[in-house]
Design a protein around this motif. Structure first.
Motif, PDB file in Angstrom:
ATOM      1  N   VAL A  18      49.047  32.500  39.346  1.00 17.84           N
ATOM      2  CA  VAL A  18      48.674  33.016  40.664  1.00 17.84           C
ATOM      3  C   VAL A  18      47.210  33.455  40.659  1.00 17.84           C
ATOM      4  CG1 VAL A  18      49.105  34.841  42.368  1.00 17.84           C
ATOM      5  CG2 VAL A  18      51.022  33.709  41.239  1.00 17.84           C
ATOM      6  N   LEU A  19      46.790  34.135  39.579  1.00 18.56           N
ATOM      7  CA  LEU A  19      45.402  34.602  39.495  1.00 18.56           C
ATOM      8  C   LEU A  19      44.424  33.430  39.385  1.00 18.56           C
ATOM      9  CD1 LEU A  19      45.686  37.739  37.186  1.00 18.56           C
ATOM     10  CD2 LEU A  19      45.773  37.607  39.680  1.00 18.56           C
ATOM     11  N   LYS A  20      44.812  32.383  38.676  1.00 18.17           N
ATOM     12  CA  LYS A  20      43.942  31.210  38.563  1.00 18.17           C
ATOM     13  C   LYS A  20      43.787  30.516  39.913  1.00 18.17           C
ATOM     14  CE  LYS A  20      44.361  30.285  33.672  1.00 18.17           C
ATOM     15  NZ  LYS A  20      44.745  29.367  32.615  1.00 18.17           N
ATOM     16  N   LYS A  21      44.854  30.481  40.698  1.00 19.61           N
ATOM     17  CA  LYS A  21      44.781  29.907  42.036  1.00 19.61           C
ATOM     18  C   LYS A  21      43.876  30.768  42.928  1.00 19.61           C
ATOM     19  CE  LYS A  21      48.764  28.445  43.565  1.00 19.61           C
ATOM     20  NZ  LYS A  21      50.063  28.362  44.275  1.00 19.61           N
ATOM     21  N   LEU A  22      43.989  32.090  42.785  1.00 18.11           N
ATOM     22  CA  LEU A  22      43.154  33.024  43.539  1.00 18.11           C
ATOM     23  C   LEU A  22      41.683  32.869  43.165  1.00 18.11           C
ATOM     24  CD1 LEU A  22      43.059  35.509  45.478  1.00 18.11           C
ATOM     25  CD2 LEU A  22      43.352  36.933  43.456  1.00 18.11           C
ATOM     26  N   ALA A  23      41.401  32.617  41.890  1.00 14.77           N
ATOM     27  CA  ALA A  23      40.022  32.498  41.409  1.00 14.77           C
ATOM     28  C   ALA A  23      39.313  31.260  41.957  1.00 14.77           C
ATOM     29  CB  ALA A  23      40.002  32.470  39.885  1.00 14.77           C
ATOM     30  N   LEU A  24      40.048  30.320  42.512  1.00 18.78           N
ATOM     31  CA  LEU A  24      39.436  29.122  43.095  1.00 18.78           C
ATOM     32  C   LEU A  24      38.669  29.425  44.379  1.00 18.78           C
ATOM     33  CD1 LEU A  24      42.299  26.532  42.546  1.00 18.78           C
ATOM     34  CD2 LEU A  24      40.182  26.790  41.229  1.00 18.78           C
ATOM     35  N   ASN A  25      38.946  30.583  44.990  1.00 18.46           N
ATOM     36  CA  ASN A  25      38.225  30.968  46.201  1.00 18.46           C
ATOM     37  C   ASN A  25      36.774  31.286  45.872  1.00 18.46           C
ATOM     38  OD1 ASN A  25      37.161  32.899  48.323  1.00 18.46           O
ATOM     39  ND2 ASN A  25      39.136  32.360  49.219  1.00 18.46           N
ATOM     40  N   ILE A  26      35.868  30.826  46.710  1.00 19.81           N
ATOM     41  CA  ILE A  26      34.426  30.969  46.448  1.00 19.81           C
ATOM     42  C   ILE A  26      33.969  32.435  46.491  1.00 19.81           C
ATOM     43  CG2 ILE A  26      33.667  30.617  48.824  1.00 19.81           C
ATOM     44  CD1 ILE A  26      31.733  28.591  46.793  1.00 19.81           C
ATOM     45  N   ARG A  27      34.683  33.291  47.206  1.00 21.56           N
ATOM     46  CA  ARG A  27      34.253  34.691  47.356  1.00 21.56           C
ATOM     47  C   ARG A  27      34.843  35.617  46.290  1.00 21.56           C
ATOM     48  NH1 ARG A  27      34.777  36.232  53.505  1.00 21.56           N
ATOM     49  NH2 ARG A  27      33.659  38.075  52.778  1.00 21.56           N
ATOM     50  N   ILE A  28      35.621  35.075  45.366  1.00 23.96           N
ATOM     51  CA  ILE A  28      36.156  35.852  44.240  1.00 23.96           C
ATOM     52  C   ILE A  28      35.221  35.663  43.056  1.00 23.96           C
ATOM     53  CG2 ILE A  28      38.087  36.136  42.651  1.00 23.96           C
ATOM     54  CD1 ILE A  28      38.899  36.900  45.438  1.00 23.96           C
ATOM     55  N   LYS A  29      34.786  36.780  42.456  1.00 20.92           N
ATOM     56  CA  LYS A  29      33.862  36.689  41.318  1.00 20.92           C
ATOM     57  C   LYS A  29      34.615  36.721  39.992  1.00 20.92           C
ATOM     58  CE  LYS A  29      30.209  38.830  44.014  1.00 20.92           C
ATOM     59  NZ  LYS A  29      30.975  38.997  45.247  1.00 20.92           N
ATOM     60  N   THR A  30      35.308  37.819  39.707  1.00 17.36           N
ATOM     61  CA  THR A  30      36.111  37.910  38.486  1.00 17.36           C
ATOM     62  C   THR A  30      37.445  38.589  38.790  1.00 17.36           C
ATOM     63  OG1 THR A  30      35.165  40.033  37.828  1.00 17.36           O
ATOM     64  CG2 THR A  30      34.133  38.068  36.906  1.00 17.36           C
ATOM     65  N   ILE A  31      38.440  38.230  37.976  1.00 20.98           N
ATOM     66  CA  ILE A  31      39.764  38.846  38.063  1.00 20.98           C
ATOM     67  C   ILE A  31      40.138  39.274  36.653  1.00 20.98           C
ATOM     68  CG2 ILE A  31      42.175  38.508  38.675  1.00 20.98           C
ATOM     69  CD1 ILE A  31      41.225  36.186  40.488  1.00 20.98           C
ATOM     70  N   THR A  32      40.424  40.564  36.486  1.00 17.78           N
ATOM     71  CA  THR A  32      40.715  41.100  35.161  1.00 17.78           C
ATOM     72  C   THR A  32      42.079  41.788  35.153  1.00 17.78           C
ATOM     73  OG1 THR A  32      38.349  41.526  34.901  1.00 17.78           O
ATOM     74  CG2 THR A  32      39.830  42.550  33.301  1.00 17.78           C
ATOM     75  N   PRO A  33      43.094  41.177  34.533  1.00 18.02           N
ATOM     76  CA  PRO A  33      44.369  41.878  34.358  1.00 18.02           C
ATOM     77  C   PRO A  33      44.176  43.011  33.345  1.00 18.02           C
ATOM     78  CG  PRO A  33      44.604  39.510  33.973  1.00 18.02           C
ATOM     79  CD  PRO A  33      43.149  39.813  34.048  1.00 18.02           C
ATOM     80  N   ALA A  34      44.777  44.159  33.619  1.00 11.77           N
ATOM     81  CA  ALA A  34      44.540  45.324  32.759  1.00 11.77           C
ATOM     82  C   ALA A  34      45.863  45.881  32.228  1.00 11.77           C
ATOM     83  CB  ALA A  34      43.755  46.371  33.537  1.00 11.77           C
ATOM     84  N   ILE A  35      46.033  47.188  32.323  1.00 14.78           N
ATOM     85  CA  ILE A  35      47.130  47.924  31.691  1.00 14.78           C
ATOM     86  C   ILE A  35      48.501  47.501  32.221  1.00 14.78           C
ATOM     87  CG2 ILE A  35      48.128  50.228  31.408  1.00 14.78           C
ATOM     88  CD1 ILE A  35      45.250  51.299  31.645  1.00 14.78           C
ATOM     89  N   ILE A  36      49.429  47.301  31.292  1.00 13.11           N
ATOM     90  CA  ILE A  36      50.828  47.028  31.626  1.00 13.11           C
ATOM     91  C   ILE A  36      51.612  48.316  31.431  1.00 13.11           C
ATOM     92  CG2 ILE A  36      52.902  45.772  30.949  1.00 13.11           C
ATOM     93  CD1 ILE A  36      51.136  43.491  30.085  1.00 13.11           C
ATOM     94  N   SER A  37      52.481  48.624  32.388  1.00  7.46           N
ATOM     95  CA  SER A  37      53.292  49.834  32.268  1.00  7.46           C
ATOM     96  C   SER A  37      54.710  49.568  32.767  1.00  7.46           C
ATOM     97  CB  SER A  37      52.659  50.981  33.056  1.00  7.46           C
ATOM     98  OG  SER A  37      52.523  50.622  34.408  1.00  7.46           O
ATOM     99  N   ARG A  38      55.613  50.457  32.414  1.00  7.23           N
ATOM    100  CA  ARG A  38      56.997  50.382  32.880  1.00  7.23           C
ATOM    101  C   ARG A  38      57.112  51.222  34.145  1.00  7.23           C
ATOM    102  NH1 ARG A  38      59.959  46.654  30.965  1.00  7.23           N
ATOM    103  NH2 ARG A  38      61.711  47.683  30.027  1.00  7.23           N
TER     104      ARG A  38
END
Length: 92
Positions: A18-38
């Motif tokens: 999903v994030l890779k598909k989102l990154a195809l948009n020209i106005r998206i610069k970077t996407i960084t997944p971060a902390i995982i929690s329960r």
């Protein structure tokens, strides 16, 4: 066209495509997944919700099952535009 920063070894199942598909948009610069929690609640499908504005974009929360993961999105889109784009990438 943006890029997805993969600096963690674990991610919520189904999040990276999903994030890779989102990154195809020209106005998206970077996407960084971060902390995982329960979390206490339970979400059967992958849900990505835009949370708060940051200095250079937005923080979103991705949830699936009893797991949540922060995702930082660097963009110049408005919150509503980003919500629509996330919905399209996730469900469209």
């Amino acid at each position: 066209m943006g890029r997805v920063v993969l600096n963690h070894s674990t991610h919520i199942e189904g999040l990276i495509p999903v994030l890779k598909k989102l990154a195809l948009n020209i106005r998206i610069k970077t996407i960084t997944p971060a902390i995982i929690s329960r979390v206490r609640g339970r979400s059967t499908n992958l849900v990505i919700r835009v949370s708060v504005k940051t200095i250079n974009g937005y923080k979103a929360i991705a949830r699936r099952g009893k797991t949540a993961q922060e995702v930082f999105i660097s963009t110049d889109l408005s919150k509503d535009e980003l919500k629509k784009l996330l919905d399209f990438c996730n469900y469209g």
